[in-house]
Design a protein around this motif. Structure first.
Motif: not given
Length: 277
Positions: A124-127, A142-143, A232-233
């Motif tokens: 899963r990308p965290r960008d 998701l960071v 987190a974002g």
């Protein structure tokens, strides 16, 4: 609202899009909506990105497709490879993706809806682009969240460096800045009143950003955007926006000397805001 788009169909759509797009610039980022129109059928729908960074997912959209790339460690962790991905975030929270190694030909798929897919969570990308799509559906970012002390180090250095640069650019020509000249600005709360550097968390920072009371020197955070983000974002946005500790220390070294740099590093390490490499 649950998604009317099932993960299997979403993967098929991503494979088709991958073939249609062909080679993609690894720096390219894009988001488009998907809406189910019947069994196994979908249509692409436009999304709206507000000026403050809030993404509006159209009513009735069932998924958001993100075109992205990330550098990840190879299996032996001896090298870093670039994965180019098409990811679909479904409204219900499931995610699917297709990916290939940059300059490679093989395309593989993953799905968080498949309990046997042990690689899905890691892929899963965290960008920021992927997290923007998640937040449009109210899903958690998701960071890999940096420690909040990193934010304190950078905002403190922003204030100190800004003052030092002003003093360096004197009317009669550049001059080295002495640490004693920066004592007053160095003693100010880095993020403004109300945030205790010894106890503050990212949740506290997030609350102040939503209330419009977060101080970041020359940088600002729109309260509406902060409210739309989760903690987190917000941490990811600030990490991408603020100059790094190393950049700011390098600037201090230019306008001062070794004593000024040692003073700044000593101030940060004394408060456990920075661990020199």
């Amino acid at each position: 609202m649950t998604s009317q788009l099932d993960p299997t169909t979403a993967v098929d759509v991503l494979r088709q899009l991958h073939d249609q797009l062909g080679p993609v610039d690894p720096d390219a980022r894009a988001i488009v909506g998907l809406q189910a129109t019947g069994p196994g059928a979908v249509t692409l729908v436009d999304v709206t990105m507000q000026e403050n960074g809030i993404l509006e997912a159209p009513d009735g959209s069932d998924g958001l497709v993100v075109v992205t790339s990330e550098d990840v460690a190879a299996e032996d962790e001896a090298e870093v490879v670039t994965l180019q991905q098409l990811v679909c975030v479904l409204r219900g929270g499931a995610e699917v993706g297709v990916y290939r190694v940059a300059d490679g030909d093989d395309v593989a798929a993953w799905s968080t809806a498949d309990p046997d897919d042990l690689d899905a969570q890691a892929l899963r990308p965290r960008d920021a682009a992927a997290n923007t799509a998640r937040r449009a559906f109210g899903l958690p970012s998701l960071v890999d969240v940096p420690p909040v002390t990193d934010l304190y180090a950078r905002t403190w250095l922003l204030a100190v460096t800004g003052e030092a640069v002003e003093r360096f650019d004197a009317a009669d020509g550049p001059r080295e800045v002495d640490p004693a000249e920066l004592a007053e600005v160095a003693g100010r709360p880095p993020l403004g009143d109300g945030l205790d550097p010894t106890t503050a968390t990212w949740d506290d920072v997030h609350r102040h950003a939503r209330e419009g009371t977060l101080e970041l020197g020359p940088f600002t955070v729109d309260p509406a955007h902060a409210d739309w983000l989760d903690a987190a974002g917000l941490a990811q946005v600030l990490d991408r926006t603020l100059p790094s500790t190393e950049q700011l220390l390098a600037t201090l070294h230019v306008v001062g000397d070794d004593d000024l740099l040692a003073w700044a590093i000593g101030w940060l390490t004394e408060r456990a805001w920075y661990q020199p490499g």
